[in-house]
Enzyme design. Structure first.
Site, mmCIF file in Angstrom:
data_model
loop_
_atom_site.group_PDB
_atom_site.id
_atom_site.type_symbol
_atom_site.label_atom_id
_atom_site.label_comp_id
_atom_site.label_asym_id
_atom_site.label_seq_id
_atom_site.Cartn_x
_atom_site.Cartn_y
_atom_site.Cartn_z
ATOM 1 N N CYS A 115 26.689 63.229 25.996
ATOM 2 C CA CYS A 115 28.234 62.417 25.479
ATOM 3 C C CYS A 115 28.366 62.891 24.093
ATOM 4 O O CYS A 115 29.681 63.484 23.760
ATOM 5 C CB CYS A 115 28.062 61.050 25.449
ATOM 6 S SG CYS A 115 26.607 60.062 25.055
ATOM 7 N N TYR A 116 27.534 62.686 23.311
ATOM 8 C CA TYR A 116 27.647 63.066 21.792
ATOM 9 C C TYR A 116 28.169 64.494 21.623
ATOM 10 O O TYR A 116 29.086 65.090 21.141
ATOM 11 C CB TYR A 116 26.656 62.535 20.662
ATOM 12 C CG TYR A 116 26.592 61.080 20.392
ATOM 13 C CD1 TYR A 116 27.803 60.496 19.778
ATOM 14 C CD2 TYR A 116 25.553 60.416 20.848
ATOM 15 C CE1 TYR A 116 27.611 59.050 19.572
ATOM 16 C CE2 TYR A 116 25.515 59.027 20.481
ATOM 17 C CZ TYR A 116 26.588 58.301 20.135
ATOM 18 O OH TYR A 116 26.304 56.923 19.710
#
Length: 312
Positions: A115-116
């Protein structure tokens, strides 16, 4: 003929979101194990090998073990939502906008981006490729996420009343997203990654501050924004708003699911400093939405089918 799909780890947050996007869709048959069989190795082995496509929503080591259950001759294609194979040779990185839609469509092994890293790579990788940003710069990533990405233990802690206003972590400087960000952005150095969590269930803001005036060629914020807008011009998932500066970027405590991502470039007067920002749903484009996007491509379907995207 429908494509058979088995979600291994369907009881977890990512798996549940994937099933929610697939349930009721034409073109797919879901292979599902009941509660008494979902951890049974023989049942999982059969389901994995019977599926046209298996989606692994498991911890890293469990994902590696699942791959060992696959018969090489079974023909099952795999999307792995864990971080186990994100820099592994022979695996396609499941970011169609960066690696190419055809490559994802033809892949047998696809590793879902973290996600990051999705936010960081969406901002930095195209600009490094174009030579607008250097590949040897010491990049810093400041990011905040909703707590749903923290796993069952953190979710239970926060939803039981233990809800700090802000939780920062990763101080050992060895977060598992680091190698992924370095490799897929084509960087010579690792990034300094400063992740944090707030008491909102979903959503994510990833920011990369840049001292443009200290870089060779002195790139401008306008040039970076224009390059990103051109790069994502044909994307229905990633958008680059115009140069107007919002008063704030927020994560809402009860935001609805979204599979899109917005990229912003803010520059100061004079152009010496810039803040590159990605806003996305950590469970959407940062996890389940990305898996569905890859699944669509692998099955020859329009990539946004079943995705939750803002109206054009």
């Amino acid at each position: 003929m429908p494509h058979s799909v088995f979600v291994d780890g369907a009881a977890g947050t990512t798996g549940l979101e994937i099933l929610d996007r697939l349930t009721g869709r034409d073109g797919f048959t879901l292979i599902q194990l009941d509660e008494t069989r979902r951890k049974d190795e023989a049942a999982r082995r059969e389901a994995l090998n019977d599926a046209d496509i298996a989606i692994l929503c498991l911890p890293d080591e469990a994902a590696r073990q699942a791959m060992e259950l696959l018969d090489p001759d079974a023909g099952t294609r795999v999307i792995d939502a864990s971080s186990a194979h994100r820099t592994t040779e022979g695996w396609c990185y499941g970011f169609p906008e960066l690696v190419g839609r055809t490559r994802v469509a033809e892949a047998r092994r696809v590793s879902n981006p973290g996600c990051y890293p999705t936010g960081f790579l969406a901002l930095i990788a195209p600009l490094v490729r174009e030579g607008l940003l250097p590949d040897d710069w010491p990049y810093t990533v400041n990011a905040v996420s909703g707590y749903s990405g923290g796993g069952k233990e953190l979710i239970q802690r926060l939803e039981s009343g233990e809800a700090p206003a802000f939780r920062a972590y990763g101080y050992d400087m060895a977060h598992k997203h680091g190698p992924e960000m370095k490799a897929h952005a084509g960087l010579k150095h690792g990034v300094i990654f400063a992740p944090s969590v707030v008491p909102a269930y979903r959503g994510m803001i990833v920011e990369v501050p840049l001292h443009l005036g200290a870089m060779a060629g002195e790139p401008t914020a306008d040039a970076l924004r224009s390059a990103l807008a051109d790069f994502y011009a044909d994307s229905l998932v990633v958008s680059v708003p115009d140069s107007s500066v919002p008063s704030e970027l927020v994560l809402e405590e009860s935001a609805p699911p979204s599979d899109g991502m917005e990229l912003f470039v803010f520059g100061n007067t004079g152009g010496w400093h810039a803040r590159l920002v990605a806003r996305l749903d950590n469970l959407g484009k940062g996890a389940s939405g990305a898996a569905i996007q890859s699944l669509n491509l692998m099955c020859g379907l329009p990539e946004t089918t079943g995705l939750r995207l803002p109206a054009a």
